[in-house]
Enzyme design. Structure first.
Site, PDB file in Angstrom:
ATOM      1  N   HIS A  69      34.324  43.477  40.135  1.00  0.00           N
ATOM      2  CA  HIS A  69      34.496  44.896  40.476  1.00  0.00           C
ATOM      3  C   HIS A  69      33.238  45.718  40.206  1.00  0.00           C
ATOM      4  CE1 HIS A  69      39.170  44.450  40.118  1.00  0.00           C
ATOM      5  NE2 HIS A  69      38.693  43.967  41.247  1.00  0.00           N
ATOM      6  N   SER A  89      46.719  43.089  33.843  1.00  0.00           N
ATOM      7  CA  SER A  89      48.108  43.339  34.258  1.00  0.00           C
ATOM      8  C   SER A  89      48.468  42.535  35.503  1.00  0.00           C
ATOM      9  CB  SER A  89      48.323  44.833  34.500  1.00  0.00           C
ATOM     10  OG  SER A  89      47.408  45.290  35.469  1.00  0.00           O
TER      11      SER A  89
HETATM   12  C1  BJW Z   1      45.808  43.252  26.140  1.00  0.00           C
HETATM   13  C2  BJW Z   1      45.282  43.900  25.047  1.00  0.00           C
HETATM   14  C3  BJW Z   1      44.777  43.094  24.043  1.00  0.00           C
HETATM   15  C4  BJW Z   1      45.930  45.416  26.387  1.00  0.00           C
HETATM   16  N1  BJW Z   1      44.813  41.773  24.175  1.00  0.00           N
HETATM   17  N2  BJW Z   1      45.848  41.934  26.247  1.00  0.00           N
HETATM   18  C5  BJW Z   1      47.450  42.595  48.745  1.00  0.00           C
HETATM   19  C6  BJW Z   1      48.688  43.205  48.527  1.00  0.00           C
HETATM   20  C7  BJW Z   1      48.758  44.563  48.190  1.00  0.00           C
HETATM   21  C8  BJW Z   1      47.602  45.347  48.063  1.00  0.00           C
HETATM   22  C9  BJW Z   1      46.390  44.741  48.274  1.00  0.00           C
HETATM   23  C10 BJW Z   1      46.322  43.392  48.626  1.00  0.00           C
HETATM   24  N3  BJW Z   1      45.011  43.071  48.751  1.00  0.00           N
HETATM   25  C11 BJW Z   1      44.265  44.172  48.485  1.00  0.00           C
HETATM   26  C12 BJW Z   1      45.094  45.203  48.218  1.00  0.00           C
HETATM   27  C13 BJW Z   1      44.687  46.602  47.887  1.00  0.00           C
HETATM   28  C14 BJW Z   1      44.171  46.760  46.486  1.00  0.00           C
HETATM   29  C15 BJW Z   1      45.258  46.363  45.478  1.00  0.00           C
HETATM   30  O1  BJW Z   1      45.241  45.309  44.869  1.00  0.00           O
HETATM   31  N4  BJW Z   1      46.221  47.231  45.289  1.00  0.00           N
HETATM   32  C16 BJW Z   1      47.325  46.958  44.344  1.00  0.00           C
HETATM   33  C17 BJW Z   1      47.153  47.839  43.115  1.00  0.00           C
HETATM   34  C18 BJW Z   1      48.605  47.187  45.051  1.00  0.00           C
HETATM   35  N5  BJW Z   1      42.965  45.981  46.273  1.00  0.00           N
HETATM   36  C19 BJW Z   1      41.792  46.406  46.717  1.00  0.00           C
HETATM   37  O2  BJW Z   1      41.691  47.458  47.321  1.00  0.00           O
HETATM   38  C20 BJW Z   1      40.589  45.535  46.467  1.00  0.00           C
HETATM   39  N6  BJW Z   1      39.904  45.361  47.676  1.00  0.00           N
HETATM   40  C21 BJW Z   1      40.276  44.450  48.588  1.00  0.00           C
HETATM   41  O3  BJW Z   1      41.089  43.579  48.348  1.00  0.00           O
HETATM   42  O4  BJW Z   1      39.648  44.591  49.803  1.00  0.00           O
HETATM   43  C22 BJW Z   1      40.245  43.982  50.944  1.00  0.00           C
HETATM   44  C23 BJW Z   1      41.552  44.698  51.287  1.00  0.00           C
HETATM   45  C24 BJW Z   1      41.667  46.074  51.155  1.00  0.00           C
HETATM   46  C25 BJW Z   1      42.888  46.721  51.424  1.00  0.00           C
HETATM   47  C26 BJW Z   1      43.991  45.968  51.847  1.00  0.00           C
HETATM   48  C27 BJW Z   1      43.866  44.578  51.967  1.00  0.00           C
HETATM   49  C28 BJW Z   1      42.633  43.940  51.686  1.00  0.00           C
HETATM   50  C29 BJW Z   1      39.606  46.229  45.532  1.00  0.00           C
HETATM   51  C30 BJW Z   1      40.169  46.420  44.188  1.00  0.00           C
HETATM   52  C31 BJW Z   1      39.183  47.178  43.300  1.00  0.00           C
HETATM   53  C32 BJW Z   1      39.867  47.601  42.023  1.00  0.00           C
HETATM   54  N7  BJW Z   1      39.011  48.412  41.279  1.00  0.00           N
HETATM   55  C33 BJW Z   1      39.473  48.943  40.010  1.00  0.00           C
HETATM   56  C34 BJW Z   1      38.845  50.304  39.763  1.00  0.00           C
HETATM   57  C35 BJW Z   1      37.431  50.235  39.401  1.00  0.00           C
HETATM   58  C36 BJW Z   1      37.020  51.628  39.091  1.00  0.00           C
HETATM   59  C37 BJW Z   1      36.279  51.693  37.808  1.00  0.00           C
HETATM   60  O5  BJW Z   1      36.485  50.901  36.868  1.00  0.00           O
HETATM   61  O6  BJW Z   1      35.508  52.612  37.732  1.00  0.00           O
HETATM   62  O7  BJW Z   1      39.188  48.007  38.962  1.00  0.00           O
HETATM   63  S1  BJW Z   1      41.207  49.192  39.855  1.00  0.00           S
HETATM   64  C38 BJW Z   1      41.296  48.870  38.157  1.00  0.00           C
HETATM   65  O8  BJW Z   1      42.270  47.797  38.027  1.00  0.00           O
HETATM   66  C39 BJW Z   1      39.924  48.303  37.756  1.00  0.00           C
HETATM   67  C40 BJW Z   1      40.340  47.030  37.043  1.00  0.00           C
HETATM   68  O9  BJW Z   1      39.285  46.095  37.073  1.00  0.00           O
HETATM   69  C41 BJW Z   1      41.573  46.593  37.804  1.00  0.00           C
HETATM   70  C42 BJW Z   1      42.449  45.632  37.078  1.00  0.00           C
HETATM   71  O10 BJW Z   1      43.000  46.216  35.948  1.00  0.00           O
HETATM   72  P1  BJW Z   1      43.225  45.333  34.655  1.00  0.00           P
HETATM   73  O11 BJW Z   1      41.936  44.827  34.171  1.00  0.00           O
HETATM   74  O12 BJW Z   1      44.278  44.337  34.922  1.00  0.00           O
HETATM   75  O13 BJW Z   1      43.701  46.444  33.607  1.00  0.00           O
HETATM   76  P2  BJW Z   1      45.160  47.057  33.327  1.00  0.00           P
HETATM   77  O14 BJW Z   1      44.973  48.305  32.579  1.00  0.00           O
HETATM   78  O15 BJW Z   1      45.956  47.119  34.560  1.00  0.00           O
HETATM   79  O16 BJW Z   1      45.857  45.966  32.389  1.00  0.00           O
HETATM   80  C43 BJW Z   1      45.440  45.720  31.059  1.00  0.00           C
HETATM   81  C44 BJW Z   1      46.235  44.549  30.521  1.00  0.00           C
HETATM   82  O17 BJW Z   1      45.720  44.219  29.250  1.00  0.00           O
HETATM   83  C45 BJW Z   1      47.735  44.847  30.330  1.00  0.00           C
HETATM   84  O18 BJW Z   1      48.489  43.773  30.861  1.00  0.00           O
HETATM   85  C46 BJW Z   1      47.903  44.903  28.798  1.00  0.00           C
HETATM   86  O19 BJW Z   1      49.170  44.405  28.364  1.00  0.00           O
HETATM   87  C47 BJW Z   1      46.795  43.992  28.360  1.00  0.00           C
HETATM   88  N8  BJW Z   1      46.253  44.264  27.027  1.00  0.00           N
HETATM   89  N9  BJW Z   1      45.413  45.285  25.264  1.00  0.00           N
HETATM   90  C48 BJW Z   1      45.400  41.243  25.292  1.00  0.00           C
HETATM   91  N10 BJW Z   1      44.266  43.655  22.911  1.00  0.00           N
END
Ligand code: BJW
Ligand code: ZN
Length: 240
Positions: free
Chosen positions: A118, A188
């Site tokens: 990302h 997540s």
């Molecule tokens: C602990 C802990 C501890 C806490 N120990 N654990 C297919 C189906 C549906 C939708 C889509 C699809 N394909 C693509 C999409 C659209 C979209 C998407 O996925 N949407 C869904 C949300 C529905 N994806 C995209 O748009 C991606 N692009 C793409 O696929 O292009 C082609 C395409 C586009 C559109 C349609 C189809 C195809 C790009 C995604 C880019 C995401 N970017 C972000 C924002 C960056 C901004 C920034 O940082 O400035 O990246 S989103 C945000 O979420 C960030 C993160 O990297 C990402 C993931 O989050 P993460 O890391 O999982 O964090 P959390 O907070 O969600 O979870 C934390 C976890 O830690 C929790 O489980 C806690 O329990 C745990 N935890 N403390 C262990 N101590």
């Protein structure tokens, strides 16, 4: 045999280990996760700011959000979870680290060449000439302009609806397609395409382990789910 022992045994025998990390691994360094408490900024959700449309509408607002996050990252250090992954890279063969995090903490901990799918909050990209440069200014002037052509700079980060870089994506998929053990840490599992990597590894026959505070959508496909803090669990997985 305990789940922890099973995982240790698999890791000790692994020839190709793939690791995916998310915001949870940096939580113990004080970096807020996206979907937990602290995920809101001035009543804006990350999903509403991390889009090309939001940047087009109000680049200053989006840059202010990044300035807040850059400021909060100053002085932040990797935690025992990051350090354990750096040791794994040193000690285990065929190690590949794919991270969704943009904070750069894996590299600070000593992992060489993490696949940052990302992007990275300390890099900027020109919206006109597309040059990518490192930029550690805190705060960055809002909105900042390109030193080469004067056009608007944006964070070098993948926003919702944007495609991931194809080389980066290829490296990430190859790591999980050909691994024999996969560790899915602190994510997540709702954001695609990263969310599909656990299932890919499982379908290719790898032993898949989740490390998270709580169950996620991936929990159903993994071989072992270790519930707890990454900073406490990962060091316990290190080879003796
Ligand atoms: C602990 C802990 C501890 C806490 N120990 N654990 C297919 C189906 C549906 C939708 C889509 C699809 N394909 C693509 C999409 C659209 C979209 C998407 O996925 N949407 C869904 C949300 C529905 N994806 C995209 O748009 C991606 N692009 C793409 O696929 O292009 C082609 C395409 C586009 C559109 C349609 C189809 C195809 C790009 C995604 C880019 C995401 N970017 C972000 C924002 C960056 C901004 C920034 O940082 O400035 O990246 S989103 C945000 O979420 C960030 C993160 O990297 C990402 C993931 O989050 P993460 O890391 O999982 O964090 P959390 O907070 O969600 O979870 C934390 C976890 O830690 C929790 O489980 C806690 O329990 C745990 N935890 N403390 C262990 N101590
Ligand atoms: Zn430029």
């Amino acid at each position: 045999m305990s789940d922890l022992d099973r995982v240790r045994q698999r890791l000790a025998a692994s020839q190709r280990l793939a690791v995916l990390t998310g915001a949870g691994i940096s939580a113990e360094s004080g970096v807020p996760t996206f979907r937990g408490p602290g995920g809101l900024w001035c009543n804006h959700r990350a999903e509403d700011l991390a889009t090309p449309e939001a940047f087009h509408r109000d680049p200053k607002l989006v840059w202010e959000w990044y300035n807040m996050r850059r400021t909060a990252l100053v002085g932040v250090q990797p935690n025992p979870g990051h350090h354990a992954l750096a040791v794994m890279q040193e000690k285990l063969p065929g190690f590949n680290l794919v991270t969704q995090n943009v904070d750069g903490l894996h590299a600070v901990a000593g992992n060489s060449d993490p696949v940052e799918i990302h992007g990275n909050i300390w890099k900027v990209r020109c919206t006109a000439c597309h040059a990518i440069t490192g930029d550690h200014r805190v705060p960055i002037p809002t909105p900042p302009s390109c030193a080469a052509c004067g056009a608007l700079l944006r964070p070098h980060i993948v926003w919702f609806g944007e495609s991931l870089d194809s080389d980066v994506l290829e490296r990430a998929f190859a790591a999980f397609e050909y691994c024999d053990v996969a560790l899915i840490v602190g994510t997540s599992g709702v954001v695609q395409p990263a969310a599909s990597l656990a299932d890919l590894a499982r379908r290719r026959g790898a032993f898949v382990v989740e490390v998270n505070l709580e169950p996620t959508p991936a929990t159903g496909v993994v071989d072992v789910a270790l519930h707890g803090r990454a900073g406490e669990i990962l060091p316990q997985l290190l080879p003796g």
